[in-house]
Enzyme design. Structure first.
Site, PDB file in Angstrom:
ATOM      1  N   TYR A   1      20.898  20.639  79.577  1.00  0.00           N
ATOM      2  CA  TYR A   1      22.249  20.628  79.008  1.00  0.00           C
ATOM      3  C   TYR A   1      22.344  21.724  77.955  1.00  0.00           C
ATOM      4  O   TYR A   1      21.825  21.606  76.846  1.00  0.00           O
ATOM      5  CB  TYR A   1      22.536  19.257  78.395  1.00  0.00           C
ATOM      6  CG  TYR A   1      23.979  19.004  78.011  1.00  0.00           C
ATOM      7  CD1 TYR A   1      24.967  19.965  78.184  1.00  0.00           C
ATOM      8  CD2 TYR A   1      24.354  17.774  77.478  1.00  0.00           C
ATOM      9  CE1 TYR A   1      26.280  19.710  77.844  1.00  0.00           C
ATOM     10  CE2 TYR A   1      25.676  17.512  77.124  1.00  0.00           C
ATOM     11  CZ  TYR A   1      26.635  18.484  77.312  1.00  0.00           C
ATOM     12  OH  TYR A   1      27.938  18.233  76.953  1.00  0.00           O
TER      13      TYR A   1
ATOM     14  N   LYS B   1      23.729  22.252  82.926  1.00  0.00           N
ATOM     15  CA  LYS B   1      25.082  21.816  82.573  1.00  0.00           C
ATOM     16  C   LYS B   1      25.521  22.637  81.373  1.00  0.00           C
ATOM     17  O   LYS B   1      24.800  22.741  80.380  1.00  0.00           O
ATOM     18  CB  LYS B   1      25.087  20.327  82.219  1.00  0.00           C
ATOM     19  CG  LYS B   1      26.425  19.820  81.677  1.00  0.00           C
ATOM     20  CD  LYS B   1      26.320  18.378  81.192  1.00  0.00           C
ATOM     21  CE  LYS B   1      27.667  17.895  80.650  1.00  0.00           C
ATOM     22  NZ  LYS B   1      27.606  16.534  80.107  1.00  0.00           N
TER      23      LYS B   1
END
Length: 303
Positions: A133, A158
């Site tokens: 992330y 992400k």
């Protein structure tokens, strides 16, 4: 790892005693599954992983896996200190998760070498697919992203930063090293507002916070977007942009409003844990009006 459709980030319900409500969580996950998400991301940012104990994180993941029953991949959140991230990733694997969303280390900045080492430490300790992330203290350069993509077990990134130039360079660098066998997705709050821009740089997948409280609206937008239906622009005007303006009033509302929306729709959910705060009564009323407008637009388009 392949995801087909909207990525669902379930909320984590707490009861009146502020304890994890596993029954309510299972019901929440099953309600979302009825709208066929491409993946279920449990105990992540929307699920308040920062406020969960190690035991609660494991129980949340176990509940989501059981409720999903193989209908979609289940990805579990893990992060914080490197040892905590390893413990949470191991718990996720033990609870049957299909992968882990690795969140940034808390409160500390680090050079790119340290960020790569952080991800490597988790990947080497726990044999489970990792999605990194990118946000806050884990901002990647294209070179670091390409290095991470070559680590065994790292399957995706992400993006929660919203820097399209940086993300485009990351996509190009990773694709050069890994080819098409790597997952990217847009993880910005209210990602529907930027999905077209992200698709333009090769990142078509996105997470939808709205799916957690208005799945019929989120699903209608997704379908309209891919069909070139003007309903997508209508929903941006009457639902997503007003929601984003309300969200921007206070830090933490990217989660607090989603939880309030779920309560408005009848879910047993409870409030958020500190340091987040719940919206005021006036803001909750505004949220209710936004939801009504989104649902009305979908209903009108279907009639």
């Amino acid at each position: 790892m392949e995801f087909n459709g909207i990525l669902f980030f379930p909320l984590t319900p707490f009861n009146a005693e502020d304890a994890l409500d596993e029954e309510a969580l299972a019901a929440h996950v099953r309600a979302g599954l009825a709208h066929r998400p491409g993946g279920v991301f449990a105990a992540c940012g929307t699920g308040e992983i920062h406020a969960l104990s190690t035991d609660e994180q494991a129980r949340t993941v176990r509940t989501a896996v059981t409720a999903t029953g193989g209908a979609a991949p289940v990805i579990a959140g893990a992060g914080g200190s490197v040892r905590t991230a390893i413990e949470q990733a191991a718990a996720a694997r033990a609870m049957g998760a299909d992968g882990v969303l690795l969140l940034p280390p808390y409160l500390v900045g680090a050079p790119q070498r340290g960020i790569v080492d952080y991800v490597r430490a988790v990947a080497e300790a726990v044999p489970i697919p990792l999605i990194v992330y990118q946000r806050a203290t884990m901002a990647l350069t294209p070179a670091s992203a390409a290095e991470l993509a070559e680590l065994p077990g790292v399957v995706g990134i992400k993006d929660g930063m919203g820097d399209l130039d940086r993300m485009h360079q990351i996509v190009l660098a990773v694709r050069e090293r890994r080819g098409a066998d790597f997952t990217f997705f847009n993880g910005l709050p209210t990602a529907e507002l930027t999905v077209r821009a992200y698709t333009g740089i090769g990142v078509a997948l996105y997470s939808s916070a709205a799916f957690a409280f208005a799945p019929e609206v989120a699903t209608a937008f997704y379908r309209a977007l891919h069909a070139g239906d003007p309903l997508a622009d209508t929903l941006l005007d009457v639902f997503y942009r007003p929601l984003a303006r309300l969200r921007d009033r206070s830090p933490g509302y990217a989660v607090s409003l989603v939880k309030a929306g779920a309560r408005l729709r009848g879910a047993v959910m409870g409030g958020v844990r500190p340091p987040f705060v719940d919206p005021t009564e006036e803001e909750t009323a505004e949220l209710a009006a936004i939801i009504d407008a989104g649902v009305a637009a979908v209903t009108t388009a279907a009639s």
